[in-house]
Design an enzyme around this catalytic site. Structure first.
Site, short mmCIF file in Angstrom:
data_model
loop_
_atom_site.label_atom_id
_atom_site.label_comp_id
_atom_site.label_asym_id
_atom_site.label_seq_id
_atom_site.Cartn_x
_atom_site.Cartn_y
_atom_site.Cartn_z
N HIS A 42 39.34 38.23 45.95
CA HIS A 42 40.20 39.30 45.43
C HIS A 42 39.41 40.57 45.15
O HIS A 42 39.87 41.68 45.46
CB HIS A 42 40.92 38.82 44.17
CG HIS A 42 41.97 39.78 43.69
ND1 HIS A 42 41.69 40.84 42.84
CD2 HIS A 42 43.30 39.86 43.95
CE1 HIS A 42 42.79 41.50 42.60
NE2 HIS A 42 43.79 40.94 43.26
N TYR A 55 46.95 34.01 46.18
CA TYR A 55 45.83 34.16 45.24
C TYR A 55 46.01 33.26 44.01
O TYR A 55 45.05 32.65 43.54
CB TYR A 55 45.69 35.62 44.80
CG TYR A 55 44.90 36.48 45.73
CD1 TYR A 55 43.60 36.14 46.11
CD2 TYR A 55 45.42 37.67 46.24
CE1 TYR A 55 42.86 36.94 46.97
CE2 TYR A 55 44.68 38.48 47.09
CZ TYR A 55 43.41 38.11 47.45
OH TYR A 55 42.67 38.91 48.30
#
Length: 248
Positions: free
Chosen positions: A42, A29
């Site tokens: 996310h 991420y």
């Protein structure tokens, strides 16, 4: 689309918790340079009813390692290989550009040098069935409430009668979430070479997960197989479960 990353610990060794999927997910991420894409994956994802799917998956780390059981750590030496797949070409391209341009990163607070990054699409001919090997363990489960109203989770073994149906159901949900239409043909999966030693018990953010490595046979149309190759099979793909490769 799939990316293969080869990196090397700059200090000669990389020490990770033995359940390191959460570390890898966080690293992935943080490596996304497109803020909107990172936020979407996310916090939002692709939805079907109450379920959310991120449409990416990643493998375990492959390389020379030593396990420190008392410390619950794993130590990697020399070159390490890691695979990331996604149905979103933009995610793979964004990650590849970042890894190619920067090369120097920190994983779990330790410096690593990315030596090679390669991106490839799946090229495979249509067959009646496909034999696969797991690159990260496969998990499927159901949740229920017991007689006391307490939530419980049941993980399915590859030898359970319902295992193939649960994998198929998960695939159907992901397919509908991504393509906004229901699959029209059946998907089945069966173990080819799976033993008790292939069972993996790990913990992700405090949640205990039972999963399985090993070799399996999938029967499904080629477009379905390609989608599964990109997003993973079974549950918790974006947490590092369900990535596979084809057995030649």
């Amino acid at each position: 689309m799939r990316m293969i990353i080869q990196f090397r610990p700059k200090n000669g060794a990389l020490i990770l918790p033995i359940n390191y999927e959460e570390v890898l997910q966080g690293f992935l991420y943080r490596s996304i340079q497109d803020f909107e894409l990172a936020h979407f994956l996310h916090d939002v994802g692709y939805t079907k009813e109450k379920r959310r799917f991120k449409m990416f998956t990643f493998s375990r780390l492959y390389g020379t390692y030593r396990i420190h059981r008392h410390e619950k750590k794993i130590e990697f030496f020399d070159q390490v290989t890691w695979y990331i797949s996604s149905a979103l070409d933009s995610l793979i391209v964004n990650l590849a550009q970042n890894y190619l341009l920067r090369e120097q990163f920190a994983l779990n607070g330790q410096p690593i040098h990315i030596e090679e990054t390669a991106v490839k699409r799946l090229e495979i001919s249509e067959k009646r069935s496909y034999q696969i090997r797991m690159l990260s363990p496969l998990t499927v489960y159901s949740t229920y409430e017991n007689q006391h109203g307490e939530k419980r989770t049941h993980f399915f073994s590859p030898f359970d009668v319902e295992f193939s149906k649960m994998v198929e159901k998960n695939f159907y949900n992901k397919f509908q979430a991504y393509f906004q239409q229901a699959p029209t043909e059946k998907v089945t999966i069966s173990p080819i070479r799976v033993t008790k030693r292939d069972k993996v018990i790990t913990v992700f953010k405090g949640f205990r997960i039972n999963a399985w490595n090993g070799m399996y046979e999938i029967q499904a149309p080629l477009p379905y197989v390609k989608f599964m190759y990109d997003v993973g099979i079974g549950s918790k793909n974006s947490q590092g479960f369900g990535m596979f490769e084809f057995i030649k």
